[in-house]
Every structure is written in structure tokens, then in C-alpha cells.
Motif scaffolding. Structure first.
Motif, PDB file in Angstrom:
ATOM      1  N   GLY A 174       4.868  -2.223  -5.642  1.00 14.47           N
ATOM      2  CA  GLY A 174       4.611  -3.379  -4.783  1.00 14.47           C
ATOM      3  C   GLY A 174       5.220  -3.200  -3.406  1.00 14.47           C
ATOM      4  O   GLY A 174       4.601  -3.558  -2.390  1.00 14.47           O
ATOM      5  N   LEU A 175       6.414  -2.605  -3.353  1.00 21.62           N
ATOM      6  CA  LEU A 175       7.095  -2.397  -2.072  1.00 21.62           C
ATOM      7  C   LEU A 175       6.341  -1.401  -1.202  1.00 21.62           C
ATOM      8  O   LEU A 175       6.174  -1.619   0.004  1.00 21.62           O
ATOM      9  CB  LEU A 175       8.523  -1.910  -2.316  1.00 21.62           C
ATOM     10  N   GLN A 176       5.861  -0.297  -1.802  1.00 20.16           N
ATOM     11  CA  GLN A 176       5.144   0.684  -0.986  1.00 20.16           C
ATOM     12  C   GLN A 176       3.798   0.142  -0.499  1.00 20.16           C
ATOM     13  O   GLN A 176       3.352   0.487   0.597  1.00 20.16           O
ATOM     14  CB  GLN A 176       4.978   2.010  -1.742  1.00 20.16           C
ATOM     15  N   ALA A 177       3.171  -0.731  -1.293  1.00 18.82           N
ATOM     16  CA  ALA A 177       1.944  -1.377  -0.809  1.00 18.82           C
ATOM     17  C   ALA A 177       2.263  -2.274   0.387  1.00 18.82           C
ATOM     18  O   ALA A 177       1.502  -2.323   1.360  1.00 18.82           O
ATOM     19  CB  ALA A 177       1.299  -2.197  -1.929  1.00 18.82           C
ATOM     20  N   PHE A 178       3.405  -2.949   0.313  1.00 19.86           N
ATOM     21  CA  PHE A 178       3.818  -3.817   1.416  1.00 19.86           C
ATOM     22  C   PHE A 178       4.084  -3.009   2.684  1.00 19.86           C
ATOM     23  O   PHE A 178       3.569  -3.335   3.759  1.00 19.86           O
ATOM     24  CB  PHE A 178       5.074  -4.602   1.008  1.00 19.86           C
ATOM     25  N   THR A 179       4.890  -1.960   2.574  1.00 21.90           N
ATOM     26  CA  THR A 179       5.245  -1.196   3.766  1.00 21.90           C
ATOM     27  C   THR A 179       4.018  -0.532   4.387  1.00 21.90           C
ATOM     28  O   THR A 179       3.858  -0.536   5.613  1.00 21.90           O
ATOM     29  CB  THR A 179       6.303  -0.131   3.436  1.00 21.90           C
TER      30      THR A 179
END
Length: 408
Positions: A174-179
Motif C-alpha cells: 500500500g505504501l509503495q502504491a502511495f509513493t
């Protein structure tokens, strides 16, 4: 998505998508567009995970990862027909505004797609009417053998929902999709940038089509590289961020009078990082087992995607025009340098888990134990009995099933 047949879910969702697109013609103000875009985001956010779940049903993880960029050619190449349609409609002398004609055209195409999906979209391989019975059996067996997990399970399991929240890999995806998606507003900003560089309004639609063509070429190249170069997905995700970094640096550093070079840098930056998104999206699904956990894992990814797309337009501040230095710096540092670091962390975690599992599987094989699990059944006399079954039939998660090997 878990409780109803997947084909019916897709048919209805795409129909709602077309309906919302048509309703854009009724908007008479900026405020009227906001709820329409909200509802459009709601249906889009569910279609992508549904497609990923379907791909996971029909292809083993290795093949799924290789085909992912080729499949997403349809998305990356959308600006090509859209650009030509928009270009033609801008010459319209109808009483209806050209942008409304564009909405009607794309909404109509989406409506016909919903009909096709209702009748042809497969619920799962066992019900795929375009396959023979032998092909269905072969496919189901192959997926079971490759993943040691079930293809589909229609009961929502609370234990799997709890596990997906506790699993740090879910949060990292989820974090890498956000960044990464902090940079996604380039897709919507680029036409304005084309004009500011010096391309006229009509020409910008054609340049968008050319940009889409470049993205399609990148998808095809990515598929071939994934097929023939045995590199890890985290490394490939990193690789496809490098051209975006180069393009972003060019947009910030080149002289503003070098129009052709700036145009090339903009297309390079906007047309390559999407491959990283595609690779990570397929990896998100293929590294989870248990049907409920797979669906829930996609929630983390799409939540990161959605939150980032709320933020990404805000980094393009009008007072920073035409160079938008802060926006390019944010994208280079957070999206195109930060995202690969997160993918590498995921790779390290999954590699450690695999190492432990290979050792455990070797111990099981040395002890003569087979890949089975135990379930309780009630016999004809009403007594509970324990029966051994293949572990792939138990709908276990990747953390519960130590035979599950994470694709890297």
C-alpha cells in the motif's frame, strides 16, 4: 466481489461506470463534477482488483508477472484512440460541445463493454465457457499445483482479514502504491505542459496519442524483458523508475527554449513509471494466498493509489508554472527513488520467508510427509471424522500454508 459471481460483478460495475460517464454531460459547474468523479473513482477502484484476481485464477504467478505489462497495454495505450477521437471532435460544429461528444463516445463504448462482460467475463476457470472441459481441468490443476492454494472461495473469512492487517507486506504494498502514484497527475497535467512548452491545443491531443504509443512500446519491451531476463520484480520495478528520474531531471534542468528536448523528457517521465505500477500490482496479488486475503491485500494497494491521487494534483501549484520545480523534485525523490526502496524491502522480507520455507519443506520431505491437510467431515452416522486432503483445497493463506513459495 467475493460473494457474487465475478462475471456478474464486472458486468454491473462496468455498466455503472458507463452510466456515471454519461452523467458527466449533465454537469453545469465545477461543483457538479465533484460527486460524479467521486462515484467514478468508486467503480474504478473495484474493477482493477477484480481483473487482478481473474488473472491470478488463470495464470500461475510466474506467467502472471510476465504477462502483466502486456495485459496493461490496453490501459497505457488508451491515450492513442482517445487522442484521435478528441482531435476529430474538436473540429465538430455541432450544437453539442465537443467535450460532451467525447463523453458520449467513451460512455457508449463503456456501455457496450458492460454487455460483453455480463455474458463473457468468466467467474473462474471452471466456468470459463471459452475453454473445453479438458482445458478447464488442466488449468485448475496447474494453478493448484503452482500456488498450493484455492482458486476461488465464496465465504468471507474473518481470520484472513485479520491476518492481512497484521502482515507488514500488505502495508508495504500500500505504501509503495502511495509513493509511486504521487506522480500520477502527470497523466492529466501533461496536456497543459505540452501547451506551455509550445504545442497548440489541437496538437496536444496528437502528442498525447504519441505518448500513449511510447507507453505501449514500453509495455511490450517490459514483457519481453520479464520473459527472457530472470531478474527479480523489485529490480525491474526499480529499472522502470530510472527513465522517469532522467525525464524529471531534464524537465527541471533543461533550458526552457529547448522545446523538443523538454517534450521528449516529459514523455519519458510520464510513459515509464507506469510499468513499475503494473509490476507491483501483479506482485501484490501473487504474493498472497487465501481468497479473502487476496482481495483484502488489493484494498491496501488501491487505498494507497486513491489517497495519492487526492494529493498528486496539489503538488502542481499554479504559481510554480511553467517549470513546476517543487512538483518535479517531489516526484523524483518520493515517487521514482522512494518506491524502488520499498519494493526492495518487500523483496528482502519475502526472500527470508522463502528461505525458511525451503528448509521446512526439505524437513517434511525427509520425514516422508506429503502436502496434505486435515479437515473434519460428518459421516453417514453423524459422527465427526478427520479426512486428509490436498492442502490446495483448504483456502489457506500464505502465512498458514508453508508450502506456499512467494514469487520474486
Amino acid at each position: 466481489m467475493q460473494r457474487v459471481p465475478l462475471g456478474r460483478f464486472m458486468g454491473v460495475t462496468i455498466f455503472l461506470w458507463s452510466l456515471i460517464v454519461f452523467l458527466h454531460c449533465t454537469a453545469t459547474s465545477y461543483g457538479g463534477l465533484i460527486p460524479l468523479r467521486l462515484f467514478l473513482g468508486m467503480v474504478e477502484a473495484t474493477v482493477v482488483p477484480a481483473i487482478e484476481i481473474t488473472l491470478g485464477m488463470f495464470f500461475v504467478p510466474e506467467v502472471h508477472g510476465i504477462l502483466q505489462p502486456l495485459f496493461w497495454v490496453s490501459c497505457m495505450g488508451a491515450p492513442i484512440p482517445a487522442g484521435f477521437i478528441a482531435y476529430g471532435l474538436l473540429y465538430s460544429h455541432s450544437a453539442v460541445a465537443p467535450w460532451k461528444l467525447f463523453i458520449i463516445t467513451t460512455g457508449g463504448l463503456t456501455f457496450f463493454l458492460s454487455i460483453i462482460a455480463w455474458f463473457l467475463y468468466p467467474n473462474n476457470p471452471a466456468e470459463a465457457r471459452f475453454l473445453s472441459l479438458e482445458e478447464r481441468l488442466f488449468l485448475v490443476t496447474r494453478i493448484h499445483d503452482a500456488t498450493t492454494s484455492s482458486i476461488e472461495y465464496k465465504k468471507v473469512k474473518q481470520s484472513q482479514l485479520r491476518e492481512v492487517v497484521r502482515d507488514p507486506v500488505s502495508w508495504l504494498f500500500g505504501l509503495q502504491a502511495f509513493t509511486l502514484m504521487i506522480s500520477n497527475n502527470i497523466a492529466y497535467q501533461q496536456n497543459l505542459l505540452f501547451v506551455s512548452i509550445g504545442v497548440d491545443d489541437l496538437g496536444s491531443t496528437l502528442v498525447s496519442a504519441a505518448s500513449g504509443g511510447f507507453s505501449v512500446a514500453c509495455c511490450i519491451v517490459a514483457t519481453l524483458l520479464l520473459r527472457y531476463v530472470p531478474w527479480r520484480r523489485a529490480y525491474w520495478g526499480t529499472f522502470w523508475c530510472l527513465p522517469a528520474i532522467a525525464g524529471g531531471i531534464g524537465m527541471a534542468a533543461l533550458d526552457w527554449n529547448r522545446k523538443e528536448s523538454l517534450l521528449a523528457c516529459l514523455i519519458l517521465a510520464g510513459g515509464t513509471f507506469g510499468i513499475t505500477y503494473i509490476i507491483a500490482l501483479g506482485w501484490t496479488t501473487s504474493t498472497a494466498a487465501g481468497y479473502t486475503k487476496k482481495l483484502a491485500r488489493n484494498v491496501f494497494f488501491m487505498a494507497g493509489y486513491g489517497i495519492a491521487n487526492l494529493i498528486s494534483p496539489q503538488i502542481w501549484v499554479p504559481s510554480d508554472a511553467p517549470r513546476y520545480y517543487p512538483a518535479w523534485i517531489i516526484q523524483i525523490v518520493i515517487s521514482w527513488a522512494g518506491t524502488p526502496l520499498i519494493l526492495i524491502v518487500i523483496d528482502v522480507i519475502l526472500s527470508r520467508r522463502n528461505k525458511e520455507r525451503y528448509a521446512w519443506i526439505a524437513q517434511q520431505e525427509a520425514a516422508g510427509k506429503t502436502r496434505t491437510g486435515v479437515i473434519e467431515q460428518i459421516d453417514a452416522d453423524g459422527n465427526k471424522t478427520e479426512v486428509e486432503v490436498d492442502i490446495s483445497l483448504l483456502d489457506l493463506t500464505d502465512l498458514e500454508n508453508k508450502y506456499f513459495i512467494y514469487p520474486l
